[in-house]
Design an enzyme around this catalytic site. Structure first.
Site, mmCIF file in Angstrom:
data_model
loop_
_atom_site.group_PDB
_atom_site.id
_atom_site.type_symbol
_atom_site.label_atom_id
_atom_site.label_comp_id
_atom_site.label_asym_id
_atom_site.label_seq_id
_atom_site.Cartn_x
_atom_site.Cartn_y
_atom_site.Cartn_z
ATOM 1 N N ASP A 191 0.819 -1.207 0.000
ATOM 2 C CA ASP A 191 0.000 0.000 0.000
ATOM 3 C C ASP A 191 0.853 1.258 0.000
ATOM 4 O O ASP A 191 1.990 1.246 0.453
ATOM 5 C CB ASP A 191 -0.891 0.020 1.259
ATOM 6 C CG ASP A 191 -2.062 -0.931 1.124
ATOM 7 O OD1 ASP A 191 -2.368 -1.318 -0.023
ATOM 8 O OD2 ASP A 191 -2.648 -1.287 2.155
ATOM 9 N N ASP B 98 0.961 3.713 1.888
ATOM 10 C CA ASP B 98 0.883 4.442 3.150
ATOM 11 C C ASP B 98 2.111 4.116 3.995
ATOM 12 O O ASP B 98 3.030 3.445 3.528
ATOM 13 C CB ASP B 98 -0.413 4.090 3.899
ATOM 14 C CG ASP B 98 -0.518 2.590 4.160
ATOM 15 O OD1 ASP B 98 0.504 1.879 3.979
ATOM 16 O OD2 ASP B 98 -1.607 2.130 4.530
#
Ligand code: 0RA
Length: 683
Positions: free
Chosen positions: A517, A519
């Site tokens: 991801d 993030d």
């Protein structure tokens, strides 16, 4: 003519470390070996190559002879001139090459020296021998490889001169006036028939002359570059010898010691000089020389130096209680770390060994260097307890790290952490057994892992789902990394084994794709994996097998048209296009999009509807269904993969400390700084 092996004799003039030539050296002492034809036939044999290295070698050879004269205590100044016509002149104020008639050749000594290969002198019954190094082949080699060469000698108030063409005398030695001082000047023009490129490199010449000046303290070496409109002039003169050299090498670096260690002594007729300084650094730089010739592969002198260093530091550390009884000794590598050292020995008959003659073979160089350094270093440590403490503390730290790393490796190997392990159950392997076409996707999180398993091409794509929690492992410690079951399974999946057993040839996939991801957690995992690869699977990275997947940031739907965007700018462009032609005929993908960094999107605005257009911002891979993941990120026809370079991996390794090290503050700061652009924390 002075040869490298010949610059020392048994007699000493009382000056520390100085071994002069005897003053009674005459024309009759020079004997003859062979003519110069072989040199022109096979120049590489004599000067290494006919490229720039070999070309510059001509200057080194001529300068060497003047330096010999300086080391014998006669020349004080040496001047090198690079002239407009491409020629070079080397002048010294030594005794001047003898010009008397040689008994054997019936020619002048000067001519004999200039035209006879391996012409050497003899004195005191001891042969004045040729050295085996690249230097020390003799000025006759320079003569042979020069279009012309002119030798001028000042002796007994008379200036003598002789000229040569491609090694052959163009006339006899002639008197060419009178002079007040003594000395020798050799000018020559490299032969374009031999050298394709005859351009002198001023920096290269300067570096060599500087080095020679460090190695011959008290001699002034000048360089005049007279090729341009304005002549450039440089002079080198170092009182300190190798002490100055080490200071030069460590200039603007962080020293651990204030005083440089330095010794120069004669031991069993060898002149030994050594100097070192420890830096606050883990790099090591050791330069060694034999008779002023650089020995890149070290040899006996360097071995002796290292033994002495190891032994003396161990003895001192024990005596002073830094090393306890139970502690093991420092190794040679422990004591070398962070050290900048120069070792120079001068001996009568150096033997240069190895393919490139880059290593000194004389065993006496080892014993003498060891003896001299042992004694003087012991004294140095006793006199400088402050420096000694700093050095020992650094070495202790190095040793500690080594012992920890070794213990870790042993645990791993002893336990056979990976041996006999079958492929982990969580791996959804591909059916192909051909590594060249097989791909391993390392996917963060179970849900994305599930989508990837469903969406993949089963034949060539394998999926390895990683649990998405940040792993706190100590990066250098293989055992700690492998204590983590996830990492261990991954290593088994790769098929290469690890550490001593590592074998790139048995890798099971030629593409290993990190898919996580965009993030902070994703960045954590990516950084950990990159560090793992950088530290323990470097060849995988070097071979270009490691990639990072680039999932899109946006899915944009207008009616039946679905498009993806990898950046904000691209999203805007697509929206504008869709606004202009609402009735796109079919789904289109724009995977050719660039992945350069863009200003981050507004994280809050997950959807954006304009005239029936729906924009979805992907917050994680898990939001994509199997088909979307395949279409945008896994399908070899459409996806974008970023190949990881070794620099990328090294940078991640550096970042690792910030993201996962013990200190919280830098990590906090990093995350705050980069929070807005985490999707680009992009290795
Ligand atoms: C051997 C004997 C003598 C001088 C030299 C070598 C000598 C060689 C070169 C090469 C370049 N410059 C040099 N300067 C001196 C003379 C011995 C004597 O005069 O007794």
């Amino acid at each position: 003519m002075a040869k490298k092996g010949a610059k020392t004799s048994v007699k000493r003039d009382g000056e520390k470390g100085r071994i002069p030539k005897p003053a009674s050296y005459e024309a009759k002492d020079i004997y003859v070996l062979e003519g110069l034809e072989p040199v022109r036939k096979r120049p590489g044999m004599y000067i290494g190559s006919t490229g720039p290295d070999g070309l510059h070698h001509l200057i080194w050879e001529v300068v060497d002879n003047s330096i010999d004269e300086a080391m014998a205590g006669f020349a004080k100044n040496i001047t090198v001139e690079l002239l407009n016509d491409g020629s070079v002149a080397v002048t010294d104020d030594g005794r001047g090459i003898p010009v008397e008639t040689h008994h054997q050749t019936k020619k002048s000594a000067l001519e004999t020296v200039m035209t006879t290969l391996h012409a050497g002198g003899k004195f005191g019954g001891e042969s004045y021998k040729v050295s085996g190094g690249l230097h020390g082949v003799g000025v006759s080699v320079v003569n042979a490889l020069s279009e012309w060469l002119r030798a001028e000698v000042c002796r007994g108030g008379i200036r003598y001169a002789q000229e040569y063409k491609r090694g052959a005398p163009a006339g006899k030695v002639k008197k060419a006036g009178s002079c007040e001082h003594t000395g020798t000047k050799v000018s020559f023009l490299p032969d374009k028939q031999i050298f394709a490129e005859t351009q002198w490199n001023e920096k290269r010449v300067l570096d060599h002359l500087r080095q020679q000046a460090y190695l011959t303290k008290g001699v002034r070496i000048n360089l005049f570059d007279r090729r341009g409109d304005v002549p450039a002039c440089h002079g080198f003169y170092f009182e300190g010898g190798l002490l100055s050299f080490v200071k030069h090498l460590t200039y603007e670096k962080k020293p651990l010691q204030e005083d440089v260690f330095h010794v120069q002594k004669v031991h069993s007729e060898l002149d030994i000089e050594a100097a070192f300084l420890y830096l606050n650094d883990s790099k090591t730089e050791e330069l060694s020389f034999a008779n002023n010739i650089y020995t890149p592969d070290g040899g006996m002198h360097l071995t002796g130096f290292r033994s002495a260093l190891t032994r003396t530091l161990n003895n001192y550390a024990r005596a002073e209680g830094y090393l306890k009884e139970k502690d093991e000794n420092f190794t040679a590598d422990d004591v070398r770390e962070g050290m900048v050292a120069v070792i120079s020995v001068k001996l009568r008959e150096p033997q240069f060994e190895g393919q490139t003659k880059a290593r000194l073979g004389n065993p006496e160089a080892r014993t003498s260097t060891e003896a001299v350094v042992n004694e003087s270093l012991k004294e140095f440590l006793e006199r400088h307890p402050q420096e000694a403490r700093r050095i020992i503390e650094k070495v202790l730290l190095t040793a500690k790290a080594r012992i920890a790393a070794k213990a870790a490796k042993e645990t791993v190997l002893r336990k056979g952490a990976l041996e006999g392990l079958t492929l982990p159950g969580k791996l959804a392997d591909c059916t192909s057994k051909n590594a060249a076409e097989s791909e391993l996707f390392i996917v963060e999180g179970d849900s994305a892992g599930g989508s990837a398993k469903q969406g993949r091409d089963r034949r060539t794509q394998a999926i390895f789902p990683l649990r998405g929690k940040p792993l706190n492992v100590e990066k250098a410690r293989l055992d700690k990394m492998l204590a983590n079951a996830e990492v261990r399974s991954l290593v088994v999946a790769l098929g290469t084994a690890i550490a001593d057993e590592f074998d790139l040839g048995s890798i099971r996939y030629h593409k290993i794709v990190l898919m996580s991801d965009a993030d902070v957690d994703g960045a954590h995992i990516r950084t950990l994996l990159l560090t793992l690869f950088f530290r323990h699977f470097k060849p995988v990275v070097e071979n270009g097998y490691l990639y990072v997947a680039q999932p899109p940031l946006y899915r944009i739907q207008a009616g039946k048209t679905v498009r993806y965007a990898w950046s904000d700018a691209q999203k805007e462009k697509i929206l504008a296009e869709l606004g202009a032609s609402r009735s796109a005929k079919r789904d289109t993908h724009t995977n050719t999009a660039q992945t350069e960094k863009e200003t981050p999107p507004n994280i809050e605005a997950a959807t954006d509807s304009r005239s029936g257009t729906n924009v979805q911002r992907y917050k994680g891979l898990g939001e994509m269904n199997p088909e979307q993941l395949w279409e945008t990120t896994m399908n070899p026809e459409r996806r974008i993969l970023k190949q990881v370079t070794i620099e990328d991996a090294a940078e991640a390794d550096r970042l690792f400390d910030i993201l996962m090290g013990d200190e919280v503050e830098p990590r906090k700061k990093f995350i705050q700084t980069h929070a807005a652009s985490v999707q680009n924390l992009d290795i």
